[in-house]
Write an enzyme that holds these catalytic residues in place. Structure first.
Site, PDB file in Angstrom:
ATOM      1  N   ARG B  17       0.838  -1.213   0.000  1.00 42.63           N
ATOM      2  CA  ARG B  17       0.000   0.000   0.000  1.00 42.63           C
ATOM      3  C   ARG B  17       0.868   1.256   0.000  1.00 42.63           C
ATOM      4  O   ARG B  17       0.480   2.294  -0.510  1.00 42.63           O
ATOM      5  CB  ARG B  17      -0.983   0.000   1.180  1.00 42.63           C
ATOM      6  CG  ARG B  17      -0.334  -0.022   2.532  1.00 42.63           C
ATOM      7  CD  ARG B  17      -1.366  -0.002   3.651  1.00 42.63           C
ATOM      8  NE  ARG B  17      -0.754  -0.393   4.920  1.00 42.63           N
ATOM      9  CZ  ARG B  17      -0.977   0.229   6.068  1.00 42.63           C
ATOM     10  NH1 ARG B  17      -1.807   1.245   6.127  1.00 42.63           N
ATOM     11  NH2 ARG B  17      -0.404  -0.192   7.177  1.00 42.63           N
ATOM     12  N   SER B  44      -4.718   5.233   5.834  1.00 43.97           N
ATOM     13  CA  SER B  44      -4.479   3.790   5.720  1.00 43.97           C
ATOM     14  C   SER B  44      -4.164   3.361   4.294  1.00 43.97           C
ATOM     15  O   SER B  44      -3.353   2.477   4.067  1.00 43.97           O
ATOM     16  CB  SER B  44      -5.706   3.016   6.208  1.00 43.97           C
ATOM     17  OG  SER B  44      -5.965   3.311   7.549  1.00 43.97           O
ATOM     18  N   GLU B  65     -18.425   3.923  -0.190  1.00 43.83           N
ATOM     19  CA  GLU B  65     -17.561   3.355  -1.225  1.00 43.83           C
ATOM     20  C   GLU B  65     -18.271   3.227  -2.573  1.00 43.83           C
ATOM     21  O   GLU B  65     -17.658   3.438  -3.625  1.00 43.83           O
ATOM     22  CB  GLU B  65     -17.028   1.983  -0.786  1.00 43.83           C
ATOM     23  CG  GLU B  65     -16.144   2.030   0.452  1.00 43.83           C
ATOM     24  CD  GLU B  65     -16.925   2.140   1.755  1.00 43.83           C
ATOM     25  OE1 GLU B  65     -18.162   1.944   1.735  1.00 43.83           O
ATOM     26  OE2 GLU B  65     -16.307   2.414   2.801  1.00 43.83           O
ATOM     27  N   PHE B  90     -14.263  -3.274   0.946  1.00 47.79           N
ATOM     28  CA  PHE B  90     -15.322  -2.342   0.563  1.00 47.79           C
ATOM     29  C   PHE B  90     -15.225  -1.951  -0.918  1.00 47.79           C
ATOM     30  O   PHE B  90     -16.240  -1.763  -1.577  1.00 47.79           O
ATOM     31  CB  PHE B  90     -15.276  -1.112   1.479  1.00 47.79           C
ATOM     32  CG  PHE B  90     -15.088  -1.483   2.921  1.00 47.79           C
ATOM     33  CD1 PHE B  90     -15.926  -2.430   3.518  1.00 47.79           C
ATOM     34  CD2 PHE B  90     -14.050  -0.961   3.677  1.00 47.79           C
ATOM     35  CE1 PHE B  90     -15.744  -2.819   4.838  1.00 47.79           C
ATOM     36  CE2 PHE B  90     -13.858  -1.349   5.002  1.00 47.79           C
ATOM     37  CZ  PHE B  90     -14.705  -2.271   5.588  1.00 47.79           C
ATOM     38  N   HIS B 116      -5.291  -3.562   2.374  1.00 43.52           N
ATOM     39  CA  HIS B 116      -5.658  -4.398   3.527  1.00 43.52           C
ATOM     40  C   HIS B 116      -6.366  -5.674   3.106  1.00 43.52           C
ATOM     41  O   HIS B 116      -7.276  -6.157   3.780  1.00 43.52           O
ATOM     42  CB  HIS B 116      -6.511  -3.624   4.523  1.00 43.52           C
ATOM     43  CG  HIS B 116      -5.811  -2.441   5.122  1.00 43.52           C
ATOM     44  ND1 HIS B 116      -5.398  -1.355   4.369  1.00 43.52           N
ATOM     45  CD2 HIS B 116      -5.418  -2.179   6.389  1.00 43.52           C
ATOM     46  CE1 HIS B 116      -4.795  -0.477   5.148  1.00 43.52           C
ATOM     47  NE2 HIS B 116      -4.777  -0.952   6.382  1.00 43.52           N
ATOM     48  N   ASP B 124      -7.854  -6.672  13.058  1.00 42.75           N
ATOM     49  CA  ASP B 124      -9.247  -6.260  12.807  1.00 42.75           C
ATOM     50  C   ASP B 124     -10.176  -7.442  12.547  1.00 42.75           C
ATOM     51  O   ASP B 124     -11.389  -7.338  12.700  1.00 42.75           O
ATOM     52  CB  ASP B 124      -9.323  -5.285  11.627  1.00 42.75           C
ATOM     53  CG  ASP B 124      -8.975  -3.862  12.054  1.00 42.75           C
ATOM     54  OD1 ASP B 124      -8.815  -3.644  13.270  1.00 42.75           O
ATOM     55  OD2 ASP B 124      -8.855  -2.996  11.175  1.00 42.75           O
ATOM     56  N   ARG B 174      -1.666  -4.695   3.849  1.00 45.36           N
ATOM     57  CA  ARG B 174      -1.395  -3.765   4.950  1.00 45.36           C
ATOM     58  C   ARG B 174       0.052  -3.846   5.461  1.00 45.36           C
ATOM     59  O   ARG B 174       0.702  -2.826   5.627  1.00 45.36           O
ATOM     60  CB  ARG B 174      -2.363  -4.069   6.094  1.00 45.36           C
ATOM     61  CG  ARG B 174      -2.070  -3.229   7.313  1.00 45.36           C
ATOM     62  CD  ARG B 174      -2.856  -3.691   8.536  1.00 45.36           C
ATOM     63  NE  ARG B 174      -2.338  -3.043   9.721  1.00 45.36           N
ATOM     64  CZ  ARG B 174      -2.221  -3.629  10.906  1.00 45.36           C
ATOM     65  NH1 ARG B 174      -2.585  -4.879  11.081  1.00 45.36           N
ATOM     66  NH2 ARG B 174      -1.747  -2.966  11.921  1.00 45.36           N
TER      67      ARG B 174
END
Lengths: 302, 319
Positions: B17, B44, B65, B90, B116, B124, B174
């Protein structure tokens, strides 16, 4: 009378197209409201025939929007049928894609393609897909059919034009039923956040959706107030009164700092008495008898 | 290649990312048509660097989104090149139908970055750990699907995606992962990268599993004297059919590795090609049709059998 409609080749050059061609010779500002109604009537005739020939499609909403589309193409839009990619053109985006027969017909009358091509509506390989697609008809601005996505698309288009300092306006047609989709309100929030005063949405507010009256299926509450609370300028007008339609669109051009929405009160199936306000005609094609009856009614209005 | 020994202790780690964020920031100057969209996750997804550098070309849509993708379609229709950014869950899951109907069907020039992805999202847990995104993007007609293996490959993948006209999904992770490539390593959409040639067996990998499988291959060579082919399939679609068939003719068995459900993902894509052309034995290694859970990344990789050590054990036990 019945015999006349029965035999008529709707898409061929005839006395009706002659009337239309004479109107089209005029300057945009000289075209009268009555002449716009005549154009709308021609659009309605095409809609009835297209949906009848395809034996499928959505006549009700399309007929209800004919006056608005005639006004848009002949009074409001800055467009050029001979150069559909013209950078400065106003963008007309259709969100409730199932009413596309009105758009195809209006574009044909406006000169984007030959009326005869309309007979291929909903057939294999046709430019005129059952729901509009830029793949098949690049003269369109967007592809739609799945409800609730067009306002985001239009807001994105308006944002893109503003970002590139292009002064063209964006008009987007949405349905009242579509306002049940959450994404419509996500878009309403964003268009207001980005102060897109180059965006005019208009709602085909006929209070009918496929399962019946909107109030019975899922009440929309006060649509105008809802848009207003999202930061929009809201106008309500009669969607069959050409003068009101023109004034409403023109008013939205003067608003700055926020997007505008026009709630056009319309009658589903307008122009064909037995279709008017009858939810059954949302998505059913007329058979031969219904088609003849409908054309006779519409022909008598010329 | 940046490194020769995947088992070395001093390999620098960086997240894919981050490669995305850096590429956008660098592309911003070269390409004035590039606009970046985010949905309340710009720190993020690493788009915040671009946002600071080019605020007039950065648009936040809040937690919406579908609306972000819908706007991307509209922006693309005006000639801009939008890069949408959100968690892969998403961007592809929540907004799938918008991606399909508003972007892919009209073939609009939108880049969809999903960060992610996979179980390495970590703590998470399963609600955010998408292991279905490769399946649900590659089944959309004409979509391009990229899964970079490290920082610089992600960086170059973003450049290639922006260069290419049409919708491209880029799957990003991530955590910091081994940097195996350098900036100069060529990246060509649709062309798999052979990391090492081998014999008898081949390891086909994608994303984070490239370095893990390369490590497992090195362990296998050191401990068992078997040197597998190691191939990085950074493009899931269009998949490199030629490389799959060529190597399949030289080996007895192929293993596919992915941080994704084995149903519908990279292994499935390889199996489709093999079974139609040269049906050699194939073992799909990935998430075995289960949801993820909270945990540290290393723990999760071990638990789901995706760490190099577990891959090595698995391959040895299979033989």
């Amino acid at each position: 009378m019945m015999a006349e409609a029965n035999k008529e080749d709707i898409f061929a050059a005839n006395k009706h197209t002659e009337i239309i061609n004479n109107i089209k010779k005029k300057d945009k500002n000289e075209i009268t409201h009555q002449e716009i109604s005549v154009i709308a009537n021609q659009i309605r005739r095409y809609i009835v025939e297209m949906v009848h020939l395809a034996n499928s499609g959505h006549p009700g909403g399309a007929l209800g929007l004919a006056d608005i589309y005639a006004t848009l193409y002949f009074k409001i839009l800055n467009h050029n049928p001979n150069d559909y990619k013209w950078d400065e053109r106003d963008r007309l985006i259709l969100s409730n894609g199932h009413v596309c027969a009105v758009r195809y017909a209006a574009m044909a009358v406006a000169g984007y393609f030959n009326e005869k091509e309309l007979s291929s509506f909903r057939t294999l390989g046709s430019k005129f897909q059952g729901h509009p697609s830029t793949r098949y008809l690049p003269e369109l601005e967007n592809s739609s059919g799945s409800l609730g996505q067009g306002l985001s698309f239009a807001s994105g288009t308006a944002l893109g034009l503003k970002q590139q300092k292009n002064n063209a306006r964006v008009y987007v047609c949405i349905s009242d039923g579509e306002c049940q989709e959450g994404m419509t309100w996500e878009a309403a929030m964003a268009a207001s956040h980005y102060k897109l005063d180059n965006l005019t949405a208009f709602v085909d507010y006929n209070k009918i959706q496929i399962d019946g009256w909107t109030d019975k299926v899922m009440s929309l509450g006060d649509l105008g107030k809802k848009f207003e609370s999202f930061g929009w300028n809201t106008i309500e007008a009669d969607g069959h009164d050409i003068k009101q339609i023109e004034n409403a669109f023109n008013k939205t051009k003067e608003i700055s700092g926020k997007p505008s929405v026009i709630l056009f009160n319309t009658i589903l199936g307008k122009g064909v008495s037995f279709m008017e306000n009858n939810p059954a005609w949302h998505g059913s094609p007329p058979n031969k008898e219904d088609r003849d009856k409908a054309l006779d009614e519409l022909n008598s209005l010329f | 290649m940046l490194i020769n020994d995947p088992l070395s202790n001093n390999i620098e780690k960086k997240a894919t990312r981050d490669g995305y964020g850096q590429a956008l920031a660098d592309l911003g100057e070269k390409n004035s048509k590039l606009v970046v969209l985010d949905a309340d996750l710009s720190n993020s997804t690493k788009t915040s660097t671009f946002a600071k550098k080019y605020p007039e070309r950065f648009f936040n849509f809040g937690v919406a989104e579908q609306n972000m993708l819908g706007h991307a379609a509209g922006l693309a229709s005006t000639g801009l090149i939008p890069a949408t950014s959100s968690f892969a869950m998403f961007a592809t899951g929540r907004a799938w139908e918008v991606l399909r109907n508003s972007i892919a069907y009209p073939k609009l020039n939108v880049k969809i970055a999903g960060t992610h992805a996979g179980i390495t999202l970590g703590e998470d847990g399963a609600s955010h750990q998408i292991i279905e995104d490769i399946a649900i993007t590659r089944c959309i007609p004409e979509m391009t699907v990229l899964v970079p293996a490290d920082y610089w490959q992600a960086y170059n993948a973003v450049f290639a995606a922006v260069e290419k006209n049409g919708p491209v999904y880029i799957r990003l992770g991530r955590p910091g992962i081994d940097m195996i490539y350098d900036k100069e390593t060529p990246f060509e959409i649709g062309k798999a990268n052979i990391i090492q040639e081998g014999e008898k067996i081949a390891f086909f990998s994608t994303g984070i599993m490239v370095s893990e499988s390369w490590k497992a291959a090195r362990l296998l060579e050191q401990k068992n004297g078997i040197r597998p082919w190691v191939v990085d399939f950074h493009t899931i679609k269009p998949i490199d059919i030629e490389t799959i068939i060529n190597i399949s003719k030289k080996v007895e068995k192929i293993y596919t590795f992915e941080e994704h459900n084995i149903h519908g993902g990279f292994g499935s894509a390889v199996s489709e090609i093999l079974s139609e052309n040269n049906p050699v034995k194939l073992k799909r290694i990935g998430i075995l049709d289960s949801f993820g859970q909270s945990g540290k990344i290393n723990e999760l990789m071990d638990y789901y059998g995706l760490s190099s050590k577990k891959l090595f054990e698995k391959v040895v036990s299979e033989k």
